[in-house]
Every structure is written in C-alpha cells, then in structure tokens.
Design an enzyme around this catalytic site. Structure first.
Site, PDB file in Angstrom:
ATOM      1  N   HIS A  14       0.839  -1.205   0.000  1.00 55.92           N
ATOM      2  CA  HIS A  14       0.000   0.000   0.000  1.00 55.92           C
ATOM      3  C   HIS A  14       0.866   1.244   0.000  1.00 55.92           C
ATOM      4  O   HIS A  14       1.534   1.568   0.981  1.00 55.92           O
ATOM      5  CB  HIS A  14      -0.926   0.018   1.214  1.00 55.92           C
ATOM      6  CG  HIS A  14      -1.946   1.121   1.152  1.00 55.92           C
ATOM      7  ND1 HIS A  14      -2.984   1.122   0.235  1.00 55.92           N
ATOM      8  CD2 HIS A  14      -2.090   2.260   1.876  1.00 55.92           C
ATOM      9  CE1 HIS A  14      -3.723   2.195   0.411  1.00 55.92           C
ATOM     10  NE2 HIS A  14      -3.199   2.911   1.391  1.00 55.92           N
ATOM     11  N   ARG A  35      -4.902  15.430   6.422  1.00 53.99           N
ATOM     12  CA  ARG A  35      -5.443  15.243   5.073  1.00 53.99           C
ATOM     13  C   ARG A  35      -5.506  16.560   4.314  1.00 53.99           C
ATOM     14  O   ARG A  35      -5.273  16.600   3.096  1.00 53.99           O
ATOM     15  CB  ARG A  35      -6.832  14.601   5.152  1.00 53.99           C
ATOM     16  CG  ARG A  35      -7.353  14.144   3.797  1.00 53.99           C
ATOM     17  CD  ARG A  35      -8.716  13.500   3.899  1.00 53.99           C
ATOM     18  NE  ARG A  35      -9.750  14.467   4.207  1.00 53.99           N
ATOM     19  CZ  ARG A  35     -11.060  14.239   3.990  1.00 53.99           C
ATOM     20  NH1 ARG A  35     -11.465  13.084   3.495  1.00 53.99           N
ATOM     21  NH2 ARG A  35     -11.955  15.152   4.296  1.00 53.99           N
ATOM     22  N   ARG A  47     -16.594   6.202   2.018  1.00 57.21           N
ATOM     23  CA  ARG A  47     -16.857   7.644   1.913  1.00 57.21           C
ATOM     24  C   ARG A  47     -16.876   8.079   0.456  1.00 57.21           C
ATOM     25  O   ARG A  47     -17.581   9.028   0.101  1.00 57.21           O
ATOM     26  CB  ARG A  47     -15.775   8.459   2.638  1.00 57.21           C
ATOM     27  CG  ARG A  47     -15.597   8.175   4.092  1.00 57.21           C
ATOM     28  CD  ARG A  47     -14.701   9.219   4.771  1.00 57.21           C
ATOM     29  NE  ARG A  47     -13.433   9.429   4.102  1.00 57.21           N
ATOM     30  CZ  ARG A  47     -12.334   8.703   4.310  1.00 57.21           C
ATOM     31  NH1 ARG A  47     -12.376   7.686   5.158  1.00 57.21           N
ATOM     32  NH2 ARG A  47     -11.204   8.980   3.679  1.00 57.21           N
ATOM     33  N   GLU A 105     -10.471   3.007   8.745  1.00 61.04           N
ATOM     34  CA  GLU A 105      -9.237   3.654   9.169  1.00 61.04           C
ATOM     35  C   GLU A 105      -9.489   4.567  10.355  1.00 61.04           C
ATOM     36  O   GLU A 105      -8.622   4.744  11.212  1.00 61.04           O
ATOM     37  CB  GLU A 105      -8.646   4.442   7.997  1.00 61.04           C
ATOM     38  CG  GLU A 105      -7.315   5.092   8.275  1.00 61.04           C
ATOM     39  CD  GLU A 105      -6.734   5.761   7.043  1.00 61.04           C
ATOM     40  OE1 GLU A 105      -5.614   6.298   7.145  1.00 61.04           O
ATOM     41  OE2 GLU A 105      -7.378   5.760   5.976  1.00 61.04           O
ATOM     42  N   HIS A 110      -5.697  -1.004   6.271  1.00 58.57           N
ATOM     43  CA  HIS A 110      -5.797  -0.489   7.638  1.00 58.57           C
ATOM     44  C   HIS A 110      -6.664  -1.412   8.504  1.00 58.57           C
ATOM     45  O   HIS A 110      -6.153  -2.085   9.374  1.00 58.57           O
ATOM     46  CB  HIS A 110      -6.311   0.953   7.692  1.00 58.57           C
ATOM     47  CG  HIS A 110      -5.469   1.926   6.959  1.00 58.57           C
ATOM     48  ND1 HIS A 110      -4.142   2.139   7.262  1.00 58.57           N
ATOM     49  CD2 HIS A 110      -5.752   2.753   5.918  1.00 58.57           C
ATOM     50  CE1 HIS A 110      -3.643   3.055   6.453  1.00 58.57           C
ATOM     51  NE2 HIS A 110      -4.583   3.439   5.619  1.00 58.57           N
ATOM     52  N   ASP A 125       2.183   3.200   3.078  1.00 62.35           N
ATOM     53  CA  ASP A 125       1.096   4.166   2.987  1.00 62.35           C
ATOM     54  C   ASP A 125       1.585   5.593   2.750  1.00 62.35           C
ATOM     55  O   ASP A 125       1.907   5.960   1.622  1.00 62.35           O
ATOM     56  CB  ASP A 125       0.243   4.065   4.252  1.00 62.35           C
ATOM     57  CG  ASP A 125      -1.066   4.843   4.152  1.00 62.35           C
ATOM     58  OD1 ASP A 125      -1.397   5.307   3.043  1.00 62.35           O
ATOM     59  OD2 ASP A 125      -1.752   4.982   5.165  1.00 62.35           O
TER      60      ASP A 125
END
Length: 452
Positions: free
Chosen positions: A69, A92, A218, A245, A279, A330
């Site tokens: 990932h 984010r 989402r 997550e 996750h 990640d």
C-alpha cells in the site's frame, strides 16, 4: 539467457522457522532455478571447487519484500506535518494541498525517487493506490490515464514491479456530498465512467499490472460498489479498499447505511479472496468474522497508523480468523519494511502487555509472500525454484545487527542494513546504493518542486 549462481551466507527458505546457512541459489534470467543448502552446514568453503563462479552474499538473504500500500506523492509530506497537534483530518488537508502542485512530469519524478527509496529498503514490488487521475478542477488530461502512466514509468526507471491499483473516488462523504477543491482531480463522475477509463489503459512493460481500488465507503456510493468489484472479477485483478481507518468513518456509515463499512462491502459483494482491506484499524468482532469468512486480506500500515494517531489494528485476532496479513508504508512517514513488520508484533505487545504473538517467520511471510500475493504476483516472495529471482541481502555486521542471530533481523535491522537487492535476476542495489539513481538527490529535487 543470463545465468547466475549466488552463495548466501544465510538464506531464509520457505517453511523454515529460521534461516539456513550456506545456500547456493541459482537463477536464469528472472527465475530461480535451483536452491541447494550446502553440507556440511556452517562451512562456506564446502564444495568450493564447484562454487568458484558463485557471487557471495555475506549476511542474510531474504526473498523480495512487498509494499502492498503506497501513495507515492505523500512522501513529500514527510517531516512537514508535525507543527501542531491535529489528527488524520487536519493532516489530510495538508496532503490535498500537495495534489494541487502535481502534474504528470512532477509526479513521474517524485514517484521514481520514492520507488527507488523502496528498492534501497529491499522492496521489489509495490501496490500504488492511485487516485490522482485528472488535471486541476477535475478536467481530464488529453490522455485520461497519463498520471497512471507516469507511475508505471516511474517504477520501471526505479527498477521495481508495480501493481497500479486504480482507485474509484466519486464522493466526499458517506452520504454522497460532491467532490470539491483538490478532490475534484480524483473523480470520474460515476463507477461506469471509472471502469471505461481504466479499461482504456494497458501498462507498458512486464513489470506492471493493473488492479482496482475502492477508495473507501466515503468515496464510492453503495449502489456503485458492485461495479468496481465486478471490474476486478472480470479482469482477474486484485481489489483493494481503505477500510475502517477512522472511527468517524464507522460512525458515518452506520448513520447512513445502518451497518459498518465492512458489512456494507459484504452486502455488495466486495469481499473476496482477491480483496485486500487496507488499515482495518477499527473493525468490530463481526467485521473480523466477515473478512475471515471471505478470506479477504488486510494490509496493515503501522508506521502511518501511529504517525497519524489512528490506532492499532487487531492483527492477532485477524490472523486467527484466517485473514492473510500484508504490509504497506502508505504515507511514507517511514519506508522501512523491517520497522513495519516488527510493529505488527510490538503493537500487539502494547495492546496486550504480552509477548510472542508473531514468530519471526510469520513476520517474513507478512512482509514478502503475502504482500506480493495481495498485489497479484503469486510467483514472488519466496526463495524457491520457479519463483521470481528476487533476493534481498541484509548485513549482519552493522551497529544494529552485530551479534544478532540471523532470525533476529526482524527486531534489530533497518532499511539501512540492506546491502544488495536483486529484482527479476538483475542487481538493482549494490553495496547499499541504487545502481542507476542518486536517490537522495532525486528525492530532494522532486520534493522541492511540489512541497511548501
């Protein structure tokens, strides 16, 4: 045809609890054609008359490691997001800001440097969870897959294999709010148009293959989950999905759909053997049961999960349910498969205040064979006849590993202890250096172009 004989001081062979001393590994082109433990054990000069042409590998040789990932552009954020308290959601926002500065050329340069950093760490195959598809405002490029093509080219230039997990990303929230701002670059409108775009792209080179991704519950409405899953089934491709997550994701999904994200994926046929949940940090006991029944995998990303204060996933409980575990870096807060692997055990120790949840051989499998399989490369991750000629040699005489039993590298070594990496029979890293790229300089230049 290129034939090479390698003499490993120690090699970790399949189904072995510990490494084996003095192993002759023979390769022809990109395949392992012979694996012979020499006798008497412990005598590196055994059979010297027939080993005069063998390339000696001092230290411990492992199969190629897998990074299941990756978000390559997140590497530009390393060390730049610790100025305040914050959480995943504030991080984010900083990550989205980087996306506004990337174009196909700068993405190629950044990804090439990141994949080369992975090579230095012993990673021979990566799964790129790719959702930065379009230009500013969501306007498609003339070639709508040019960003994916840049990632394929980057992996080729860095020398590692790639599974491009093209992500469907359509909405901003579980209740279907539209994409805004930088997120507009991610969206294709609906899952059908996503599938049409992905169908139009065939990676160049035998080092790359396609997979699919559902960004999260989402980002893909419930009534379109099946479209993405069906594409993956039709193409016999791996399917990955960010799952649970954050607790907020679970709460929102229950509020809108009356079930957990895992329950929603199960209801729409997403959970299969070829599916990997990324996750899975906050699953319920029922969620773990659903993943186990489907034999879906879980990719843990411990260094990112702790960097973002996301929490600790129930690794031992998931493994006991029959869920194959793999590893990913990640956000690339760290690119170090040894650190990711030992965190699987050490995080369980923190949770339970007990030791001994995963044996060193379990950590090896999680970091290698299971990860490659999750990316569709079922012929990688083992030092075995017929498998890909990927060999990663770790020194046993550094300040970290001196005096350590070979099996103990999972609790002592770091990426800096990798001295040689062979990918598909080609030497990619020698004496700790990439054979074609100045990786620190590449990283510094590429990140300076997009970071603020």
């Amino acid at each position: 045809m290129t034939s090479t004989r390698w003499l490993a001081e120690y090699a970790w062979l399949p189904e072995q609890a510990e490494p084996t001393a003095d192993v002759l590994i023979e390769t022809v082109d990109d395949r392992i054609t012979g694996v012979t433990p020499l006798t008497p054990a412990g005598h590196p000069d055994a059979g010297v008359d027939v080993l005069v042409d063998a390339v000696r590998l001092p230290g411990l040789t492992l199969p190629g490691l897998a990074n299941a990932h990756s978000h390559a552009f997140h590497r530009a954020l390393r060390g730049r997001t610790h100025g305040g308290r914050g959480d995943f959601w504030s991080w984010r926002d900083q990550m989205y800001a980087v996306t506004t500065r990337l174009d196909p050329d700068s993405y190629l340069a950044l990804a090439r440097a990141v994949y080369a950093e992975m090579a230095l760490a012993g990673i021979t195959g990566v799964g790129e969870f790719h959702y930065l598809h379009h230009g500013p405002g969501g306007t498609p490029y003339a070639d709508p897959n040019v960003m994916g093509a840049a990632l394929v080219a980057a992996a080729a230039q860095a020398g590692i294999r790639l599974t491009l997990l093209d992500a469907c990303y359509l909405t901003a929230t579980v209740d279907g709010q539209p994409l805004t701002g930088p997120q507009q670059r991610f969206g294709d409108g609906d899952a059908t148009r996503w599938a049409e775009r992905v169908d139009a792209f065939t990676p160049e080179g035998g080092h790359a293959r396609m997979g699919a991704a559902i960004h999260s519950v989402r980002a893909v409405p419930a009534d379109q989950l099946a479209t993405v899953a069906a594409w993956a089934v039709h193409r016999d491709a791996p399917l990955h999905v960010h799952l649970s997550e954050q607790p907020a994701e679970n709460d929102a999904c229950r509020a809108v759909h009356g079930r957990t994200p895992t329950g929603l994926l199960a209801e729409h046929g997403v959970l299969r053997r070829s599916t990997t949940a990324v996750h899975a940090t906050h699953p319920t006991s029922a969620d773990v049961g659903l993943l186990g029944e489907a034999r879906s995998g879980v990719c843990l990303c411990p260094t990112t999960e702790r960097d973002l204060a996301d929490g600790i996933g129930p690794a031992r409980r998931m493994a006991d349910a029959g869920i194959p575990l793999s590893l990913g870096s990640d956000s690339h807060a760290v690119i170090d498969p040894f650190e990711e692997a030992r965190a699987v055990e050490l995080d369980e120790r923190l949770r339970t205040r007990r030791r001994g949840h995963f044996a060193p051989a379990d950590l090896l499998s999680t970091a290698s064979e299971t990860g490659h399989a999750a990316l569709g490369w079922t012929d990688a991750g083992r030092i075995a006849v017929g498998d890909r000629a990927d060999l990663v040699t770790v020194r046993l005489d550094s300040v970290r590993t001196a005096g350590v039993a070979p099996a103990g590298v999972w609790f002592a070594a770091s990426a800096a202890d990798v001295t040689q990496v062979v990918v598909d029979g080609r030497v990619l890293v020698h004496d700790g250096h990439h054979v074609t790229l100045d990786v620190p300089q590449e990283l510094a230049t590429a990140i300076a172009a997009v970071a603020r």
